[in-house]
Design an enzyme around this catalytic site. Structure first.
Site, PDB file in Angstrom:
ATOM      1  N   PHE A   1      38.080  56.706  20.364  1.00  0.00           N
ATOM      2  CA  PHE A   1      38.531  57.291  21.481  1.00  0.00           C
ATOM      3  C   PHE A   1      39.830  57.590  21.676  1.00  0.00           C
ATOM      4  O   PHE A   1      40.044  58.512  22.509  1.00  0.00           O
ATOM      5  CB  PHE A   1      38.037  56.302  22.535  1.00  0.00           C
TER       6      PHE A   1
ATOM      7  N   LYS B   1      32.104  63.484  13.930  1.00  0.00           N
ATOM      8  CA  LYS B   1      31.409  62.434  15.089  1.00  0.00           C
ATOM      9  C   LYS B   1      32.317  61.921  16.017  1.00  0.00           C
ATOM     10  O   LYS B   1      33.234  61.117  15.360  1.00  0.00           O
ATOM     11  CB  LYS B   1      30.484  61.448  14.078  1.00  0.00           C
TER      12      LYS B   1
ATOM     13  N   ARG C   1      33.008  58.172  23.952  1.00  0.00           N
ATOM     14  CA  ARG C   1      33.621  57.942  25.400  1.00  0.00           C
ATOM     15  C   ARG C   1      34.475  59.218  25.562  1.00  0.00           C
ATOM     16  O   ARG C   1      34.771  59.231  26.764  1.00  0.00           O
ATOM     17  CB  ARG C   1      34.413  56.396  25.233  1.00  0.00           C
TER      18      ARG C   1
ATOM     19  N   SER D   1      38.399  50.511  14.494  1.00  0.00           N
ATOM     20  CA  SER D   1      38.610  49.001  14.166  1.00  0.00           C
ATOM     21  C   SER D   1      38.550  48.644  12.744  1.00  0.00           C
ATOM     22  O   SER D   1      37.623  49.400  11.996  1.00  0.00           O
ATOM     23  CB  SER D   1      37.815  48.198  15.290  1.00  0.00           C
TER      24      SER D   1
ATOM     25  N   CYS E   1      47.336  52.825  17.168  1.00  0.00           N
ATOM     26  CA  CYS E   1      47.355  51.869  15.956  1.00  0.00           C
ATOM     27  C   CYS E   1      48.826  51.582  15.439  1.00  0.00           C
ATOM     28  O   CYS E   1      49.126  51.060  14.545  1.00  0.00           O
ATOM     29  CB  CYS E   1      46.420  52.127  14.701  1.00  0.00           C
TER      30      CYS E   1
ATOM     31  N   GLU F   1      45.198  42.262  17.210  1.00  0.00           N
ATOM     32  CA  GLU F   1      45.426  43.585  17.712  1.00  0.00           C
ATOM     33  C   GLU F   1      44.884  43.296  19.124  1.00  0.00           C
ATOM     34  O   GLU F   1      43.575  43.646  19.272  1.00  0.00           O
ATOM     35  CB  GLU F   1      45.086  44.501  16.935  1.00  0.00           C
TER      36      GLU F   1
END
Length: 492
Positions: free
Chosen positions: A156, A180, A184, A233, A288, A383
């Site tokens: 997102f 894909k 959100r 993630s 990230c 994280e």
């Protein structure tokens, strides 16, 4: 600048075979803005039937696109670049409204994505192949060939840039690409699909299929999808990589991070305060490459005071955006409370930051700085993915590097210092894939590629640059002889 509110909710359908199509399920999910919780759109919730339709269209279109000379393919990318610049404002407002970032951050995201598009345009001059006379009258040549139908699964937080780490290079190389997006933030992908159509990209070469994990699995499992790239993630990245490679397919899955910034006591206070504060608050910490753990070496108090002062001056809704969902906000608040309960000192508590009046119903958390965190605590190892900076105190540079080496992730490590020797030592000893010296967000500019190590990456190579070309293509080796030669060898 805050994003414009849409006049009505935007419906994001799939883009398959050059046209927008409702999902075969007939189902849609609401899209809410992190700014105020308002309904801003509806997104298609597809299933394997929609994936099959997209792959069929891509599979049918791919051979002709692959046979198109790269010079001609590049003309479409040139037009796409110009259209993206013309529509920069629209893309930025949509991305900001749905992801929670500021419009300025979203504009920077689009421009960063265009950098990859510009690199893809250079491929027509970069990959000339190779040729060598390997024996008398025998020539070996190499050339890169596309894989066919490939796919990208994205998160997102960068609805424009992260997909552009993938599809410009993949499409320029001659592949058909299926995207894909995160459910959100679907609208940016809808706009991108329309721009590809306006740029003249043949139907089927770029597709968008919205949905949840069922769509991800259907993409991976489809026999005509040759390669999958993923950003998200670490737990999901690992699953995507394992599922894809178990089928004998090519996969590159980028996961999470716990980026360390090593602060030396000789660091320039102004540079350090700006670089570190901006790193952990940019995009509300939902990236990230954000600074997550500050490892303060020795006496750094005045510099930390300057970091706190700069972070405290940031106004929500103006210089920093919102958290993506209420659930994410609750998780962040719980992590801050837990650190405080375990004896850490809150130098800056974002839970009490003033809320923007016009967006009071949003998911807001101000910059938060937690000092005195223990190295094994959740705040130091996980994280958190928010505007939270944890500080661990260590006595020496060696101790800081030892802590960095224990990090399960390996996206980025930065050092703030005025010593070249210290900078060199950190760069050489760091276990991360991207290193910064007096830079809080050490993202390489193209053609230098993006990629981490350890639990931040599953698969070989990076996602952009030359490594991106290698991921989306295969190398053909052609050995040719036309006449008999008077001598002999094993190739005769």
């Amino acid at each position: 600048m805050t994003p414009r509110k849409p006049t009505q909710p935007i419906v994001s359908n799939n883009y398959i075979g050059g046209e927008f199509r409702a999902p075969q399920t007939g189902a849609f999910a609401p899209v809410h803005s992190p700014y105020d919780g308002e309904l801003v759109g509806q997104v298609a919730m597809s299933d394997a039937r929609d994936v099959a339709a997209a792959v069929a269209a891509a599979h049918a279109a791919a051979p002709k696109w692959a046979a198109t000379p790269i010079k001609e393919r590049s003309l479409v990318l040139f037009r796409m670049r110009e259209l993206m610049l013309v529509n920069l404002d629209a893309l930025a407002h949509v991305a900001a409204r749905e992801s929670g970032k500021t419009v300025g951050e979203a504009q920077a995201e689009v421009l960063k994505g265009i950098e990859v598009l510009e690199f893809a345009l250079s491929m027509q001059n970069l990959d000339a192949g190779g040729a060598m006379e390997v024996s008398r009258g025998v020539i070996c040549t190499t050339r890169r060939a596309p894989l066919g139908v490939v796919a990208g699964i994205v998160p997102f937080n960068f609805p424009v840039m992260v997909p552009m780490w993938m599809y410009p290079i993949a499409i320029a190389a001659g592949n058909a690409f299926i995207l894909k997006p995160s459910d959100r933030v679907p609208t940016a992908s809808t706009l991108i699909a329309q721009l590809w159509s306006d740029a003249g990209l043949p139907a089927g070469i770029f597709s968008v299929v919205h949905g949840d994990g069922a769509v991800v699995n259907a993409i991976i499992d489809h026999p005509h999808v040759e390669a999958v790239a993923f950003v998200g993630s670490t737990p999901v990245a690992k699953l995507v990589y394992q599922r894809t490679t178990a089928l004998g397919k090519r996969a590159l899955a980028l996961g999470g991070a716990k980026n360390h910034i090593i602060l030396a006591p000789d660091a320039d206070p102004a540079i350090a305060a700006a670089g570190i504060a901006d790193s952990f608050t940019g995009c509300a910490g939902q990236r990230c490459m954000a600074a997550s753990l500050l490892v303060a070496v020795g006496p750094c108090e005045s510099i930390i005071d300057a970091i706190v002062e700069r972070a405290a001056s940031i106004h929500l809704g103006e210089q920093m955006g919102a958290i993506i969902t209420p659930a994410s906000l609750t998780r962040l608040q719980a992590a801050i409370a837990e650190a405080q309960e375990h004896g850490a000192l809150l130098r800056l508590d974002g839970r009490s930051a003033p809320l923007p009046a016009e967006f009071a119903g949003g998911n807001w958390l101000g910059p938060t700085i937690i000092d005195g965190v223990t190295p094994a605590s959740r705040a130091a190892t996980e994280e958190l993915f928010g505007p939270v900076l944890s500080i661990v105190r260590v006595p020496t540079l060696e101790a800081a590097l030892a802590l960095e080496g224990q990090n399960a992730y390996g996206n980025a490590t930065s050092v703030f210092t005025q010593s070249g020797a210290v900078a060199q030592k950190v760069a050489e000893a760091s276990t991360s894939g991207m290193i910064g010296v007096n830079i809080g967000v050490p993202v390489p500019r193209e053609p230098f590629s993006f990629g981490g190590t350890k639990q931040s990456r599953f698969g070989h190579g990076d996602i952009t640059g030359q490594a991106g070309i290698e991921f989306w293509t295969t190398v053909k080796k052609i050995t040719t002889k036309w006449t008999l030669q008077p001598d002999s060898s094993w190739m005769s």
